[in-house]
Write a protein that holds these residues in place. Sequence first.
Motif, PDB file in Angstrom:
ATOM      1  N   THR A  38       0.754  -1.195  -0.058  1.00  0.00           N
ATOM      2  CA  THR A  38       0.173   0.124  -0.245  1.00  0.00           C
ATOM      3  C   THR A  38       1.558   1.532  -0.636  1.00  0.00           C
ATOM      4  O   THR A  38       0.602   2.457  -0.860  1.00  0.00           O
ATOM      5  CB  THR A  38      -1.517  -0.104   1.178  1.00  0.00           C
ATOM      6  OG1 THR A  38      -0.327  -0.106   2.330  1.00  0.00           O
ATOM      7  CG2 THR A  38      -2.074  -1.208   1.021  1.00  0.00           C
ATOM      8  N   GLN A  44       1.919   1.886  -3.600  1.00  0.00           N
ATOM      9  CA  GLN A  44       0.962   2.142  -4.149  1.00  0.00           C
ATOM     10  C   GLN A  44       1.032   3.151  -4.002  1.00  0.00           C
ATOM     11  O   GLN A  44       0.828   4.065  -5.467  1.00  0.00           O
ATOM     12  CB  GLN A  44      -0.452   1.448  -4.295  1.00  0.00           C
ATOM     13  CG  GLN A  44      -0.004  -0.020  -4.904  1.00  0.00           C
ATOM     14  CD  GLN A  44      -1.267  -0.979  -4.812  1.00  0.00           C
ATOM     15  OE1 GLN A  44      -1.463  -2.238  -4.698  1.00  0.00           O
ATOM     16  NE2 GLN A  44      -2.131  -0.179  -4.110  1.00  0.00           N
ATOM     17  N   TRP A  45       1.149   3.260  -2.733  1.00  0.00           N
ATOM     18  CA  TRP A  45       0.433   5.460  -2.751  1.00  0.00           C
ATOM     19  C   TRP A  45       2.255   6.600  -3.117  1.00  0.00           C
ATOM     20  O   TRP A  45       1.495   7.082  -3.952  1.00  0.00           O
ATOM     21  CB  TRP A  45       0.348   5.647  -0.985  1.00  0.00           C
ATOM     22  CG  TRP A  45       0.756   7.112  -1.080  1.00  0.00           C
ATOM     23  CD1 TRP A  45      -0.442   8.645  -0.990  1.00  0.00           C
ATOM     24  CD2 TRP A  45       1.243   7.719  -0.149  1.00  0.00           C
ATOM     25  NE1 TRP A  45      -0.486   9.276  -0.573  1.00  0.00           N
ATOM     26  CE2 TRP A  45       1.419   9.446  -0.390  1.00  0.00           C
ATOM     27  CE3 TRP A  45       3.387   7.526  -0.229  1.00  0.00           C
ATOM     28  CZ2 TRP A  45       2.173  10.179  -0.136  1.00  0.00           C
ATOM     29  CZ3 TRP A  45       4.209   8.874   0.016  1.00  0.00           C
ATOM     30  CH2 TRP A  45       3.145   9.665   0.242  1.00  0.00           C
ATOM     31  N   SER A  86       1.302   6.413  -6.885  1.00  0.00           N
ATOM     32  CA  SER A  86       0.217   8.081  -7.130  1.00  0.00           C
ATOM     33  C   SER A  86       0.351   9.063  -7.188  1.00  0.00           C
ATOM     34  O   SER A  86      -0.430   9.601  -7.843  1.00  0.00           O
ATOM     35  CB  SER A  86      -0.788   6.945  -6.579  1.00  0.00           C
ATOM     36  OG  SER A  86      -1.689   5.710  -6.547  1.00  0.00           O
ATOM     37  N   THR A 111       8.060  -5.721  -4.079  1.00  0.00           N
ATOM     38  CA  THR A 111       7.405  -5.730  -3.755  1.00  0.00           C
ATOM     39  C   THR A 111       6.579  -4.093  -4.834  1.00  0.00           C
ATOM     40  O   THR A 111       5.602  -3.213  -4.665  1.00  0.00           O
ATOM     41  CB  THR A 111       6.666  -5.135  -2.180  1.00  0.00           C
ATOM     42  OG1 THR A 111       7.205  -6.050  -0.928  1.00  0.00           O
ATOM     43  CG2 THR A 111       6.584  -3.568  -1.929  1.00  0.00           C
ATOM     44  N   ALA A 132       2.824  -3.550  -6.832  1.00  0.00           N
ATOM     45  CA  ALA A 132       2.435  -2.319  -7.481  1.00  0.00           C
ATOM     46  C   ALA A 132       1.929  -2.116  -7.771  1.00  0.00           C
ATOM     47  O   ALA A 132       1.297  -1.208  -8.418  1.00  0.00           O
ATOM     48  CB  ALA A 132       2.938  -0.893  -5.112  1.00  0.00           C
ATOM     49  N   ASN A 168      -0.619  -3.353  -9.684  1.00  0.00           N
ATOM     50  CA  ASN A 168      -1.874  -3.549  -9.176  1.00  0.00           C
ATOM     51  C   ASN A 168      -2.676  -2.423  -9.617  1.00  0.00           C
ATOM     52  O   ASN A 168      -3.829  -2.187 -10.067  1.00  0.00           O
ATOM     53  CB  ASN A 168      -1.998  -3.446  -7.537  1.00  0.00           C
ATOM     54  CG  ASN A 168      -1.615  -4.712  -6.578  1.00  0.00           C
ATOM     55  OD1 ASN A 168      -2.203  -5.387  -7.490  1.00  0.00           O
ATOM     56  ND2 ASN A 168      -1.494  -4.689  -5.571  1.00  0.00           N
ATOM     57  N   LEU A 191      -3.004  -7.850  -4.175  1.00  0.00           N
ATOM     58  CA  LEU A 191      -3.412  -6.486  -2.597  1.00  0.00           C
ATOM     59  C   LEU A 191      -2.784  -7.245  -1.458  1.00  0.00           C
ATOM     60  O   LEU A 191      -2.401  -6.702  -1.112  1.00  0.00           O
ATOM     61  CB  LEU A 191      -4.951  -6.333  -2.642  1.00  0.00           C
ATOM     62  CG  LEU A 191      -5.392  -5.309  -3.507  1.00  0.00           C
ATOM     63  CD1 LEU A 191      -6.916  -5.439  -3.355  1.00  0.00           C
ATOM     64  CD2 LEU A 191      -4.783  -4.177  -4.494  1.00  0.00           C
TER      65      LEU A 191
END
Length: 66
Positions: free
Chosen positions: A5, A8-9, A12, A31, A35, A38, A66
């Motif tokens: 997570t 992914q942040w 983004s 990892t 990400a 995803n 996830l």
Amino acid sequence: QKPITLMQWCLSLRWTPNDGAVVDPFCGSGTTLVAAKNLNRRAIGIEIEPKYCEIAVNRLRQGILL
């Protein structure tokens, strides 16, 4: 290992273009690559240690990431 997570942040954030490729020169267990997958982003991972390459490949083959 970093949390998926978190990566992914990071991917983004507004200064990471969606049409660019994510490059992780020390991908370890993958990892950052997970990400990117995803988020439907292209990614390139580089790892010198075969053991970690195998771990990353296995993680990327999983259906649910996830």
